[in-house]
Design a protein around this motif. Structure first.
Motif, PDB file in Angstrom:
ATOM      1  N   UNK A   1      45.837  39.491  36.678  1.00 15.58           N
ATOM      2  CA  UNK A   1      45.758  40.481  35.613  1.00 15.58           C
ATOM      3  C   UNK A   1      45.086  39.837  34.346  1.00 15.58           C
ATOM      4  N   UNK A   2      45.497  38.848  33.921  1.00 15.49           N
ATOM      5  CA  UNK A   2      45.329  38.423  32.710  1.00 15.49           C
ATOM      6  C   UNK A   2      43.910  38.105  32.782  1.00 15.49           C
ATOM      7  N   UNK A   3      43.393  37.389  33.817  1.00 15.40           N
ATOM      8  CA  UNK A   3      41.874  37.048  33.879  1.00 15.40           C
ATOM      9  C   UNK A   3      40.891  38.176  33.571  1.00 15.40           C
ATOM     10  N   UNK A   4      41.552  39.340  34.311  1.00 12.73           N
ATOM     11  CA  UNK A   4      40.509  40.554  34.133  1.00 12.73           C
ATOM     12  C   UNK A   4      40.626  41.105  32.840  1.00 12.73           C
ATOM     13  N   UNK A   5      41.861  41.177  32.358  1.00 19.18           N
ATOM     14  CA  UNK A   5      41.820  41.651  30.856  1.00 19.18           C
ATOM     15  C   UNK A   5      40.720  40.695  29.896  1.00 19.18           C
TER      16      UNK A   5
END
Length: 126
Positions: free
Chosen positions: A25-29
């Motif tokens: 999720x962090x990478x997507x954000x």
């Protein structure tokens, strides 16, 4: 005893899964924010170019668009060279970058038989 060890391992595995999901999720954000940042920077650059070309056209109405764009590109190259000059970098130029041409001339030593020491172009008329 065995059952409690299995439960501990299961909780660890679930913890790893949750951690990996959070990292994903962090990478997507981060990717979304990077894309937004790039779009904003691109829009700002487009506005700078448009403003420059427009003002140049008002100040020098005889300049055609091609010349105005060439001026913009020259100024951008200057900015790039200033940025490169600030760091500890090496800059390599290709012959096309510097409009390099190599010519071959037939040079001969003039008057060697007479003790002369000057060099002359073989194509030059004497």
């Amino acid at each position: 005893q065995q059952e409690s060890e299995n439960e501990v391992q299961l909780r660890q595995i679930k913890g790893y899964i949750e951690e990996e999901k959070a990292k994903g999720e962090l990478l997507c954000i981060q990717a979304e924010n990077s894309n937004k940042r790039s779009k904003i920077e691109g829009a700002m650059e487009a506005e700078r170019v448009s403003s420059f070309l427009s003002e140049l056209g008002h100040e020098f109405p005889d300049l055609d668009m091609k010349t105005r764009i060439m001026l913009w590109m020259t100024l951008r190259k200057e900015d790039a060279l200033k940025a490169v000059a600030k760091g500890n970098t090496k800059l390599y130029f290709t012959p096309a970058d510097v409009n390099l041409s190599i010519e071959s001339h037939d040079y001969t030593r003039g008057g060697i038989e007479n003790g002369g020491s000057s060099w002359t172009d073989g194509d030059a008329s004497e």
